[in-house]
Write a protein that holds these residues in place. Structure first.
Motif, mmCIF file in Angstrom:
data_model
loop_
_atom_site.group_PDB
_atom_site.id
_atom_site.type_symbol
_atom_site.label_atom_id
_atom_site.label_comp_id
_atom_site.label_asym_id
_atom_site.label_seq_id
_atom_site.Cartn_x
_atom_site.Cartn_y
_atom_site.Cartn_z
ATOM 1 N N PHE A 199 -8.659 4.047 5.064
ATOM 2 C CA PHE A 199 -7.792 4.174 6.248
ATOM 3 C C PHE A 199 -7.736 5.732 6.493
ATOM 4 N N ASN A 200 -7.228 5.656 7.959
ATOM 5 C CA ASN A 200 -7.397 7.191 8.340
ATOM 6 C C ASN A 200 -6.284 7.367 9.476
ATOM 7 N N ASP A 201 -5.985 8.488 9.702
ATOM 8 C CA ASP A 201 -4.971 8.898 10.608
ATOM 9 C C ASP A 201 -5.667 8.963 12.034
ATOM 10 N N PRO A 202 -5.362 8.203 12.930
ATOM 11 C CA PRO A 202 -5.905 8.120 14.097
ATOM 12 C C PRO A 202 -6.107 9.284 15.134
ATOM 13 N N ASN A 203 -5.090 10.123 14.902
ATOM 14 C CA ASN A 203 -5.091 11.393 15.568
ATOM 15 C C ASN A 203 -5.535 12.859 14.505
ATOM 16 N N ALA A 204 -6.122 12.569 13.389
ATOM 17 C CA ALA A 204 -6.566 13.512 12.405
ATOM 18 C C ALA A 204 -7.362 14.490 13.201
ATOM 19 N N ASP A 205 -7.423 15.549 12.659
ATOM 20 C CA ASP A 205 -8.253 16.736 13.423
ATOM 21 C C ASP A 205 -9.660 16.482 13.172
ATOM 22 N N ARG A 206 -10.530 16.939 13.834
ATOM 23 C CA ARG A 206 -11.842 16.677 13.898
ATOM 24 C C ARG A 206 -12.530 16.903 12.560
ATOM 25 N N ALA A 207 -12.133 18.066 11.840
ATOM 26 C CA ALA A 207 -12.815 18.372 10.705
ATOM 27 C C ALA A 207 -12.288 17.089 9.556
ATOM 28 N N ASN A 208 -11.154 16.637 9.522
ATOM 29 C CA ASN A 208 -10.821 15.588 8.798
ATOM 30 C C ASN A 208 -11.484 14.164 9.218
ATOM 31 N N ILE B 291 0.883 -1.245 0.117
ATOM 32 C CA ILE B 291 0.057 -0.171 -0.023
ATOM 33 C C ILE B 291 0.782 1.375 -0.031
ATOM 34 N N PRO B 292 0.875 2.157 -0.930
ATOM 35 C CA PRO B 292 1.724 3.231 -1.108
ATOM 36 C C PRO B 292 1.276 4.380 -0.076
ATOM 37 N N GLY B 293 2.266 5.133 0.438
ATOM 38 C CA GLY B 293 1.933 6.152 1.141
ATOM 39 C C GLY B 293 1.791 5.930 2.774
ATOM 40 N N ILE B 294 2.118 4.670 3.165
ATOM 41 C CA ILE B 294 1.910 4.406 4.677
ATOM 42 C C ILE B 294 3.038 4.097 5.223
ATOM 43 N N ALA B 295 4.292 4.128 4.710
ATOM 44 C CA ALA B 295 5.472 3.642 5.391
ATOM 45 C C ALA B 295 5.656 4.572 6.390
ATOM 46 N N GLY B 296 6.330 3.970 7.400
ATOM 47 C CA GLY B 296 6.600 4.605 8.727
ATOM 48 C C GLY B 296 5.353 5.552 9.570
ATOM 49 N N ARG B 297 4.051 5.227 9.000
ATOM 50 C CA ARG B 297 3.167 5.978 9.763
ATOM 51 C C ARG B 297 1.933 4.522 10.101
ATOM 52 N N ARG B 298 1.281 4.963 11.059
ATOM 53 C CA ARG B 298 0.333 4.001 11.567
ATOM 54 C C ARG B 298 -1.113 4.712 11.261
ATOM 55 N N PHE B 299 -1.599 3.939 10.552
ATOM 56 C CA PHE B 299 -3.028 4.316 10.218
ATOM 57 C C PHE B 299 -4.041 3.219 10.423
ATOM 58 N N TYR B 300 -5.210 3.635 10.422
ATOM 59 C CA TYR B 300 -6.243 2.223 11.072
ATOM 60 C C TYR B 300 -7.153 2.304 9.935
ATOM 61 N N VAL B 301 -7.773 1.079 9.592
ATOM 62 C CA VAL B 301 -8.717 0.738 8.720
ATOM 63 C C VAL B 301 -10.300 1.440 9.179
ATOM 64 N N ILE B 302 -10.565 2.020 8.117
ATOM 65 C CA ILE B 302 -12.201 2.362 8.212
ATOM 66 C C ILE B 302 -13.034 1.701 7.111
ATOM 67 N N ARG B 303 -14.199 1.424 7.540
ATOM 68 C CA ARG B 303 -15.089 0.609 6.543
ATOM 69 C C ARG B 303 -16.402 1.054 6.177
ATOM 70 N N GLY B 304 -17.011 0.836 5.175
ATOM 71 C CA GLY B 304 -18.602 1.169 4.965
ATOM 72 C C GLY B 304 -18.678 2.409 4.267
ATOM 73 N N GLY B 305 -17.748 3.342 3.871
ATOM 74 C CA GLY B 305 -18.194 4.300 3.008
ATOM 75 C C GLY B 305 -19.273 5.655 3.990
ATOM 76 N N ALA B 306 -19.291 6.483 3.374
ATOM 77 C CA ALA B 306 -20.043 7.755 3.894
ATOM 78 C C ALA B 306 -21.151 8.041 3.066
ATOM 79 N N PHE B 307 -22.040 9.146 3.393
ATOM 80 C CA PHE B 307 -23.032 9.780 2.868
ATOM 81 C C PHE B 307 -22.776 10.314 1.460
ATOM 82 N N ASN B 308 -21.346 10.382 1.271
ATOM 83 C CA ASN B 308 -20.932 11.206 0.147
ATOM 84 C C ASN B 308 -20.268 10.121 -0.701
ATOM 85 N N SER B 309 -20.202 9.079 -0.429
ATOM 86 C CA SER B 309 -19.265 7.840 -1.233
ATOM 87 C C SER B 309 -20.073 7.472 -2.300
#
Length: 375
Positions: free
Chosen positions: A348-357, A320-338
């Motif tokens: 996947f998403n950053d566990p410490n992302a700001d709330r807007a993200n 998976i490109p772009g994840i080396a050296g960082r820890r992301f967690y899997v998210i599933r299911g999509g959202a209303f805009n998917s």
């Protein structure tokens, strides 16, 4: 009691009176005349059971308060609500969320009455069992087993489940493979603002919403991974947690590897995705046609959902490109805009992302199935 029409909630009030007197040895309201008693009933709440009997479990004291509310609209609305408040198990596919004490409108009155009639015996049994525990000074039921999972959860049986797909061009979901899973419980609905507010009010976490809180029945978003994990631990102690991504997909696809939670085709009106053209998430459980046969709602669309799994390629899958050296967690299911997507989709998403993200990310909880009976 006031000369106006009554319904099944008068029986719930009577159950509260009976339980109060069983525990305290006195009725909730006393006075020199029947009129004086009635005036007290209309103008004040009874003295809390916990003040008269400090040894009574708080959950039981709170349940009695819920039965004795003066306004029927603020009272438990069905006998099944009483059972669930005391930790009893009721069919999750019923679709009623009682943890928020949300008052349903007239269109559900007929369903309420049916549940009330069918649930009175179960409510009396649950109340009697907890009263017996309180009076005996014990902490656990003497003989009865606890339900396999907590109220509001659906049991997903142990077995072999299909994860991923070989179809399409998205490498992140390849290859299709089999996983063996023990039985587990998963929330029938996404965690709502009303559910999460209790943790905010207790000071354990800060409010995730930007500005005023959304409506209580909306799925909560903006929650960081660690906060979601903490919520599940506190909501379902001692083993509450986020589901693994394999558990999430098993709940969505079932033992027969459905492509969608509800069946083989996307269909219309089954999920809050981009084709629905909503500007945001819908109240939890709004898309009843999108529930799984087991009774799990909103696994596709509405909000992406955190899992406990760090993102990694599936066994034999591409890097998976772009994840080396960082820890992301899997998210599933999509959202209303998917765009329309099926139950194999993953992100996947950053566990410490700001709330807007995290505005399009929510969660639900899981727990192991209980296999032992308290002695």
């Amino acid at each position: 009691m006031t000369g106006g029409p009554t319904d099944h909630r008068a029986d719930i009030y009577a159950l509260g009176v009976m339980t109060y007197e069983m525990l305290t040895g006195q009725p909730p309201f006393t006075g020199p005349t029947p009129t004086a008693v009635l005036m007290k009933r209309l103008s004040e709440m009874p003295q809390p059971v916990g003040k008269l009997r400090p040894d009574v479990p708080p959950a039981l004291s709170d349940a009695i308060d819920g039965m004795l509310a003066q306004n029927p609209e603020e009272r438990f609305q069905t006998a099944m609500d009483v059972v669930r408040a005391l930790g009893g198990a009721t069919p999750a596919s019923g679709g009623l969320r009682t943890s928020e004490f949300v008052v349903r409108k007239k269109k559900e009155d007929r369903k309420r009455r049916t549940l009330a009639i069918g649930g009175v015996a179960a409510a009396v049994t649950a109340v009697a069992a907890v009263v017996a525990i309180a009076l005996s000074g014990g902490d656990d039921p003497p003989v009865a087993a606890r339900p396999p999972v907590n109220a509001g959860m659906v049991v997903i049986p142990a077995g072999t489940y299909t994860v991923g797909t070989n179809a399409g061009a998205v490498a992140l979901v390849k290859p299709e493979h089999q996983v063996e899973l023990p039985a587990f419980g998963i929330d029938a609905f996404e965690v709502t603002v009303g559910d999460y507010r209790a943790l905010v009010d207790s000071g354990v976490v800060e409010a995730p919403w930007l500005g005023s809180a959304p409506a209580a029945n909306m799925p909560v978003s903006g929650v960081r991974w660690s906060e979601a994990t903490r919520y599940c631990q506190q909501r379902h102690p001692p083993d509450g947690r986020l589901p693994t991504e394999q558990e999430w997909e098993a709940a969505a696809r079932g033992r027969n590897a459905r492509l969608y939670p509800w069946g083989a085709a996307m269909g219309l009106g089954n999920a809050n995705v981009a084709t629905e053209r909503r500007s945001g998430p819908a109240p939890a459980g709004s898309y009843r046609g999108g529930a799984t046969p087991e009774g799990v709602h909103d696994l596709i669309g509405n909000l992406w959902e955190w899992t406990s799994s760090p993102i990694a390629p599936y066994p034999g899958g591409a890097a998976i490109p772009g994840i080396a050296g960082r820890r992301f967690y899997v998210i599933r299911g999509g959202a209303f805009n998917s765009p329309d997507l099926n139950a194999t989709a993953r992100g996947f998403n950053d566990p410490n992302a700001d709330r807007a993200n995290l505005a399009f990310t929510g969660f639900r909880c899981a727990m192991p199935v209980r296999t032992t009976t308290p002695q």
